[in-house]
Scaffold this motif. Structure first.
Motif, PDB file in Angstrom:
ATOM      1  N   VAL A 209       0.900  -1.599  -0.073  1.00 40.38           N
ATOM      2  CA  VAL A 209       0.116   0.210   0.382  1.00 40.38           C
ATOM      3  C   VAL A 209       0.734   1.322  -0.023  1.00 40.38           C
ATOM      4  O   VAL A 209       1.601   1.525   0.929  1.00 40.38           O
ATOM      5  N   MET A 210       0.940   2.691  -1.355  1.00 41.65           N
ATOM      6  CA  MET A 210       1.954   3.290  -1.106  1.00 41.65           C
ATOM      7  C   MET A 210       1.191   4.019  -1.710  1.00 41.65           C
ATOM      8  O   MET A 210       0.346   4.467  -2.256  1.00 41.65           O
ATOM      9  N   GLU A 211       2.131   5.213  -1.515  1.00 41.79           N
ATOM     10  CA  GLU A 211       1.665   6.672  -1.834  1.00 41.79           C
ATOM     11  C   GLU A 211       1.455   6.725  -3.180  1.00 41.79           C
ATOM     12  O   GLU A 211       2.294   6.179  -3.946  1.00 41.79           O
ATOM     13  N   THR A 212       0.621   8.162  -3.608  1.00 40.83           N
ATOM     14  CA  THR A 212       1.596   8.303  -5.640  1.00 40.83           C
ATOM     15  C   THR A 212       2.005   8.099  -6.048  1.00 40.83           C
ATOM     16  O   THR A 212       2.461   7.317  -6.903  1.00 40.83           O
ATOM     17  N   VAL A 213       3.509   9.327  -5.304  1.00 42.87           N
ATOM     18  CA  VAL A 213       4.379   9.731  -5.332  1.00 42.87           C
ATOM     19  C   VAL A 213       4.938   8.841  -5.272  1.00 42.87           C
ATOM     20  O   VAL A 213       5.170   8.232  -3.561  1.00 42.87           O
ATOM     21  N   ARG A 214       5.793   7.742  -5.994  1.00 44.82           N
ATOM     22  CA  ARG A 214       6.981   6.455  -5.133  1.00 44.82           C
ATOM     23  C   ARG A 214       8.057   6.117  -6.077  1.00 44.82           C
ATOM     24  O   ARG A 214       8.387   4.696  -6.380  1.00 44.82           O
ATOM     25  N   ASP A 215       8.468   7.019  -6.918  1.00 41.19           N
ATOM     26  CA  ASP A 215       9.664   7.059  -7.900  1.00 41.19           C
ATOM     27  C   ASP A 215      10.831   6.449  -6.825  1.00 41.19           C
ATOM     28  O   ASP A 215      11.476   5.173  -7.343  1.00 41.19           O
ATOM     29  N   ARG A 216      11.089   6.817  -5.504  1.00 40.20           N
ATOM     30  CA  ARG A 216      11.966   5.974  -4.535  1.00 40.20           C
ATOM     31  C   ARG A 216      11.973   4.769  -4.221  1.00 40.20           C
ATOM     32  O   ARG A 216      13.101   3.663  -4.167  1.00 40.20           O
ATOM     33  N   PHE A 217      10.909   3.853  -3.924  1.00 38.44           N
ATOM     34  CA  PHE A 217      10.558   3.489  -3.631  1.00 38.44           C
ATOM     35  C   PHE A 217      10.701   1.988  -5.078  1.00 38.44           C
ATOM     36  O   PHE A 217      11.171   1.343  -4.450  1.00 38.44           O
ATOM     37  N   LEU A 218      10.342   2.461  -5.383  1.00 37.96           N
ATOM     38  CA  LEU A 218      10.072   1.868  -7.631  1.00 37.96           C
ATOM     39  C   LEU A 218      11.208   1.877  -7.646  1.00 37.96           C
ATOM     40  O   LEU A 218      12.074   0.493  -7.957  1.00 37.96           O
ATOM     41  N   ALA A 219      12.546   2.909  -7.342  1.00 41.60           N
ATOM     42  CA  ALA A 219      13.859   2.218  -7.613  1.00 41.60           C
ATOM     43  C   ALA A 219      14.420   1.202  -6.663  1.00 41.60           C
ATOM     44  O   ALA A 219      15.548   0.729  -7.014  1.00 41.60           O
ATOM     45  N   ALA A 220      14.063   1.480  -5.380  1.00 42.74           N
ATOM     46  CA  ALA A 220      14.793   0.406  -4.627  1.00 42.74           C
ATOM     47  C   ALA A 220      14.404  -0.869  -4.682  1.00 42.74           C
ATOM     48  O   ALA A 220      15.004  -1.961  -4.567  1.00 42.74           O
ATOM     49  N   CYS A 221      12.855  -0.796  -5.425  1.00 41.62           N
ATOM     50  CA  CYS A 221      12.386  -2.344  -5.951  1.00 41.62           C
ATOM     51  C   CYS A 221      13.102  -2.636  -7.003  1.00 41.62           C
ATOM     52  O   CYS A 221      13.713  -3.578  -7.001  1.00 41.62           O
ATOM     53  N   ALA A 223      16.696  -1.645  -7.094  1.00 48.76           N
ATOM     54  CA  ALA A 223      17.657  -1.977  -6.732  1.00 48.76           C
ATOM     55  C   ALA A 223      17.968  -3.842  -5.938  1.00 48.76           C
ATOM     56  O   ALA A 223      18.606  -4.053  -6.645  1.00 48.76           O
ATOM     57  N   ALA A 224      16.727  -3.862  -5.256  1.00 47.09           N
ATOM     58  CA  ALA A 224      16.706  -4.629  -4.702  1.00 47.09           C
ATOM     59  C   ALA A 224      16.212  -6.470  -5.566  1.00 47.09           C
ATOM     60  O   ALA A 224      16.214  -7.365  -5.162  1.00 47.09           O
ATOM     61  N   ARG A 225      15.711  -6.332  -7.092  1.00 47.28           N
ATOM     62  CA  ARG A 225      15.893  -6.781  -7.954  1.00 47.28           C
ATOM     63  C   ARG A 225      14.119  -7.678  -8.127  1.00 47.28           C
ATOM     64  O   ARG A 225      14.615  -9.074  -7.761  1.00 47.28           O
ATOM     65  N   PHE A 226      12.827  -7.004  -8.039  1.00 52.54           N
ATOM     66  CA  PHE A 226      11.595  -7.398  -7.702  1.00 52.54           C
ATOM     67  C   PHE A 226      11.012  -6.023  -7.689  1.00 52.54           C
ATOM     68  O   PHE A 226      11.274  -5.007  -8.265  1.00 52.54           O
ATOM     69  N   GLU A 227       9.922  -6.763  -8.434  1.00 55.58           N
ATOM     70  CA  GLU A 227       8.821  -6.010  -9.017  1.00 55.58           C
ATOM     71  C   GLU A 227       7.557  -6.523  -8.044  1.00 55.58           C
ATOM     72  O   GLU A 227       6.857  -6.733  -7.579  1.00 55.58           O
ATOM     73  N   PRO A 228       7.516  -5.090  -6.988  1.00 59.47           N
ATOM     74  CA  PRO A 228       6.788  -4.307  -6.521  1.00 59.47           C
ATOM     75  C   PRO A 228       5.056  -5.031  -6.671  1.00 59.47           C
ATOM     76  O   PRO A 228       4.346  -4.663  -7.691  1.00 59.47           O
ATOM     77  N   ARG A 229       4.971  -5.366  -5.890  1.00 59.27           N
ATOM     78  CA  ARG A 229       2.951  -5.863  -5.739  1.00 59.27           C
ATOM     79  C   ARG A 229       1.999  -4.826  -5.424  1.00 59.27           C
ATOM     80  O   ARG A 229       2.138  -4.998  -4.181  1.00 59.27           O
ATOM     81  N   LEU A 230       1.816  -4.286  -5.788  1.00 61.69           N
ATOM     82  CA  LEU A 230       1.216  -2.766  -5.663  1.00 61.69           C
ATOM     83  C   LEU A 230      -0.721  -3.066  -5.831  1.00 61.69           C
ATOM     84  O   LEU A 230      -0.593  -3.368  -6.469  1.00 61.69           O
ATOM     85  N   VAL A 231      -0.729  -3.306  -4.738  1.00 66.72           N
ATOM     86  CA  VAL A 231      -2.419  -3.765  -4.531  1.00 66.72           C
ATOM     87  C   VAL A 231      -3.433  -2.136  -3.618  1.00 66.72           C
ATOM     88  O   VAL A 231      -4.875  -2.344  -4.280  1.00 66.72           O
TER      89      VAL A 231
END
Length: 326
Positions: A209-221, A223-231
């Motif tokens: 569960v994330m905020e609309t602005v999530r560029d840093r979160f996606l970049a961290a994902c 870098a950690a080599r995974f695609e986040p499951r945004l629900v």
């Protein structure tokens, strides 16, 4: 004669690399920006920008003029602030632009301190604070335009100083950490044998569960080599926490926001190897020397120390908060 309004447009075009983005930042239409840039090129007698893909690249003349524009605009904002300081209306009022979680934590403590304090000279009452909630990029713009005296901003320890802050002065206040927030029955809330901190890569299979602005979160994902499951997506912290409490997913929040509100059914653990967030005041050197502003900044630093001490002594969830002096 160069037009200061056109110099402002050039500075925004240089900052955003696009007529469209500059128009959005200034509240103009894109054709209006293009027209003013053409007028400025006639005055300068040189091309200042050229198309590059979907954006704009400044020519050598454009880059040099943009650098001068930043200096001129900063000087004009300082002059406006100095003139306002000479008027009675400005004598006891300080305008503050602050980001969201600071408005719920630092700013109320600052207001309380101002209400109970007296400036050093004792001649005048403590300044009246006018608060506006704005995000850091907008706060820097308001400072440059002279619409606020102090900005309360944040950035990350792995980032350099933004171009928009050139000519302005930072006053460091504190740092805080990025944390993962989970329901009380989540495995992260139960498993602490390896210490409080959590490796972000271990969260690869979690729903988010994330905020609309999530560029840093996606970049961290990435870098950690995974695609986040945004629900779920939400921009209100109470809504986000209610969704996490309901078991929809987990989320990330900073300690300052957590200190403002944390549902008792949630648990918090800090992320390992994640950049710290720096929280600081921003103002022009000239404005910082003014007595009402200097007094407000001193009280702001004291409010930050008080908040840091309270968070250190009171655990949040399954971890002890790590706000520290900057």
């Amino acid at each position: 004669m160069l037009d200061t309004h056109q110099l402002l447009i050039l500075a925004e075009v240089a900052r955003y690399g696009s007529y469209t983005a500059a128009a959005k930042a200034l509240g103009y239409s894109q054709p209006a920006i293009s027209y003013q840039m053409r007028l400025l090129e006639r005055t300068a007698r040189a091309p200042l920008a050229m198309r590059a893909g979907r954006g704009i690249v400044l020519t050598e003349a454009g880059r040099r003029l943009a650098d001068h524009a930043e200096i001129v605009l900063t000087a004009l904002a300082a002059a406006e602030s100095e003139l306002r300081a000479m008027s009675e209306q400005r004598a006891d009022t300080v305008r503050l632009g602050a980001f969201r979680s600071s408005c719920a934590t630092l700013v109320p403590r600052l207001l309380d301190r101002l209400a109970r304090s007296t400036p050093d000279d004792g001649a005048d009452p403590a300044p009246q604070l006018v608060v506006q909630q704005v995000e850091p990029p907008e706060a820097a713009q308001l400072l440059r335009s002279g619409k606020i005296e102090i900005g309360l901003l944040c950035d990350w320890s792995n980032e350099g100083t933004a171009d928009a802050e050139r000519g302005l002065r930072r006053v460091s206040l504190m740092t805080d950490r990025r944390c993962v927030v989970v329901p009380a029955d989540h495995w992260l809330a139960r498993e602490t044998s390896g210490g409080d901190e959590v490796d972000f890569a271990d969260l690869a299979d979690e729903p988010w569960v994330m905020e609309t602005v999530r560029d840093r979160f996606l970049a961290a994902c990435a870098a950690a080599r995974f695609e986040p499951r945004l629900v779920a997506t939400a921009d209100d912290h109470v809504t986000i926490q209610n969704l996490v409490t309901s078991g929809v997913g987990i989320t990330l929040m900073n300690e300052l926001a957590i200190s403002a509100h944390l549902d008792s059914r949630l648990r918090v653990r800090p992320l390992a190897n994640w950049p710290q967030r720096r929280i600081y005041a921003l103002a022009s050197p000239e404005v910082l020397s003014e007595a009402p502003v200097a007094h407000t900044v001193r009280e702001l630093r004291t409010a930050a120390r008080t908040l840091r001490g309270r968070l250190r002594s009171a655990p949040i969830g399954v971890q002890r908060p790590g706000l520290q002096a900057a």
